[in-house]
Design a protein around this motif. Sequence first.
Motif, PDB file in Angstrom:
ATOM      1  N   ASP A  47       0.757  -1.155  -0.159  1.00 14.08           N
ATOM      2  CA  ASP A  47      -0.121   0.007   0.116  1.00 14.08           C
ATOM      3  C   ASP A  47       0.965   1.387   0.117  1.00 14.08           C
ATOM      4  N   GLN A  48       2.051   1.357   0.423  1.00 14.15           N
ATOM      5  CA  GLN A  48       2.907   2.356   0.685  1.00 14.15           C
ATOM      6  C   GLN A  48       4.272   1.878   0.163  1.00 14.15           C
ATOM      7  N   TYR A  49       4.967   3.196  -0.116  1.00 21.61           N
ATOM      8  CA  TYR A  49       6.241   2.907  -0.587  1.00 21.61           C
ATOM      9  C   TYR A  49       7.124   4.209   0.030  1.00 21.61           C
ATOM     10  N   GLN A  77       0.642  -2.242  -9.495  1.00 18.67           N
ATOM     11  CA  GLN A  77       2.166  -2.042  -8.930  1.00 18.67           C
ATOM     12  C   GLN A  77       1.927  -2.376  -7.538  1.00 18.67           C
ATOM     13  N   ARG A  78       0.737  -2.263  -6.724  1.00 22.80           N
ATOM     14  CA  ARG A  78       0.672  -2.587  -5.423  1.00 22.80           C
ATOM     15  C   ARG A  78       0.762  -4.035  -5.054  1.00 22.80           C
ATOM     16  N   ALA A  79       0.104  -5.097  -6.319  1.00 24.17           N
ATOM     17  CA  ALA A  79       0.202  -6.392  -5.899  1.00 24.17           C
ATOM     18  C   ALA A  79       1.801  -6.635  -6.209  1.00 24.17           C
ATOM     19  N   ASN A  80       2.525  -6.075  -7.118  1.00 29.24           N
ATOM     20  CA  ASN A  80       4.048  -6.494  -7.253  1.00 29.24           C
ATOM     21  C   ASN A  80       4.936  -5.971  -6.071  1.00 29.24           C
ATOM     22  N   TYR A  81       4.464  -4.611  -5.559  1.00 28.78           N
ATOM     23  CA  TYR A  81       5.269  -4.146  -4.290  1.00 28.78           C
ATOM     24  C   TYR A  81       5.134  -5.154  -3.304  1.00 28.78           C
ATOM     25  N   ALA A  82       3.879  -5.431  -3.066  1.00 20.65           N
ATOM     26  CA  ALA A  82       3.486  -6.587  -1.906  1.00 20.65           C
ATOM     27  C   ALA A  82       4.266  -7.908  -1.967  1.00 20.65           C
ATOM     28  N   ALA A  83       4.135  -8.493  -3.194  1.00 23.03           N
ATOM     29  CA  ALA A  83       4.701  -9.749  -3.390  1.00 23.03           C
ATOM     30  C   ALA A  83       6.343  -9.780  -3.276  1.00 23.03           C
ATOM     31  N   GLU A  84       7.074  -8.667  -3.676  1.00 22.31           N
ATOM     32  CA  GLU A  84       8.349  -8.654  -3.548  1.00 22.31           C
ATOM     33  C   GLU A  84       8.729  -8.041  -2.205  1.00 22.31           C
ATOM     34  N   GLU A 117      13.689   1.617   8.393  1.00 25.91           N
ATOM     35  CA  GLU A 117      12.774   2.108   8.875  1.00 25.91           C
ATOM     36  C   GLU A 117      12.421   3.802   8.738  1.00 25.91           C
ATOM     37  N   VAL A 118      11.222   4.104   8.191  1.00 28.09           N
ATOM     38  CA  VAL A 118      11.070   5.579   7.863  1.00 28.09           C
ATOM     39  C   VAL A 118       9.896   5.867   8.682  1.00 28.09           C
ATOM     40  N   GLU A 119       9.754   7.203   8.666  1.00 29.59           N
ATOM     41  CA  GLU A 119       8.739   7.977   9.393  1.00 29.59           C
ATOM     42  C   GLU A 119       7.549   7.709   8.594  1.00 29.59           C
ATOM     43  N   PRO A 120       6.379   7.656   8.963  1.00 26.61           N
ATOM     44  CA  PRO A 120       5.137   7.439   8.269  1.00 26.61           C
ATOM     45  C   PRO A 120       4.956   8.601   7.419  1.00 26.61           C
ATOM     46  N   THR A 121       5.068   9.608   7.668  1.00 26.15           N
ATOM     47  CA  THR A 121       5.123  10.848   6.957  1.00 26.15           C
ATOM     48  C   THR A 121       5.770  10.872   5.637  1.00 26.15           C
ATOM     49  N   ASN A 122       6.843   9.941   5.545  1.00 23.36           N
ATOM     50  CA  ASN A 122       7.744   9.961   4.329  1.00 23.36           C
ATOM     51  C   ASN A 122       7.247   8.738   3.476  1.00 23.36           C
ATOM     52  N   LEU A 123       6.367   8.312   3.572  1.00 24.53           N
ATOM     53  CA  LEU A 123       5.496   7.206   2.867  1.00 24.53           C
ATOM     54  C   LEU A 123       4.536   7.689   1.796  1.00 24.53           C
ATOM     55  N   GLY A 124       4.698   7.260   0.618  1.00 24.53           N
ATOM     56  CA  GLY A 124       3.650   7.576  -0.452  1.00 24.53           C
ATOM     57  C   GLY A 124       2.598   6.470  -0.785  1.00 24.53           C
ATOM     58  N   ASN A 125       1.493   6.767  -1.004  1.00 25.64           N
ATOM     59  CA  ASN A 125       0.489   5.762  -1.103  1.00 25.64           C
ATOM     60  C   ASN A 125       0.489   5.273  -2.748  1.00 25.64           C
ATOM     61  N   VAL A 126       0.478   3.790  -2.903  1.00 24.86           N
ATOM     62  CA  VAL A 126       0.572   3.235  -4.298  1.00 24.86           C
ATOM     63  C   VAL A 126      -0.703   3.187  -4.702  1.00 24.86           C
ATOM     64  N   GLU A 127      -0.899   3.851  -5.673  1.00 24.82           N
ATOM     65  CA  GLU A 127      -2.297   4.002  -6.221  1.00 24.82           C
ATOM     66  C   GLU A 127      -2.543   2.818  -7.124  1.00 24.82           C
TER      67      GLU A 127
END
Length: 94
Positions: free
Chosen positions: A36-38, A73-80, A59-69
Motif C-alpha cells: 500500500d505504501q512506498y 503495482q501494489r500487488a507487485n510491491y506486496a509480493a516482492e 525504517e522510515v517515518e510514516p510521513t515519508n511514505l507515499g501511497n501506491v495508487e
Amino acid sequence: MAHTATDEVRVWLVERTYSDDEQNLIILTYATTDGDQYFRKERALTSFTDARDTTAAVEVEPTNLGNVEDSEQRANYAAEAKRMAEVHEPDDVI
C-alpha cells in the motif's frame, strides 16, 4: 528529537533502478509488505569505491511514505516486499 522504533514503519527493498536522465543515480524503492505504501530513496554514486550499503529493509517515518495508487503495482510491491522479508533480515546488505 528522538524517535522510538514504534514511530517508524519498516519497508522492504522492492526495486532498484538507474536513472535515465542523470548519470550515477540509483533509485531505491522500498514498500510495505501489503504494497500500500512506498518509500523512494535516490542515491548518487560519487565513485566506484562508494561504500554505502543498501539494506533489505529500512525504517522510515510514516510521513515519508507515499501511497501506491496502481493496483497492479501494489500487488507487485506486496509480493516482492513479502519475499524479501521471508529471505532476508532487515539489515542484510543487498
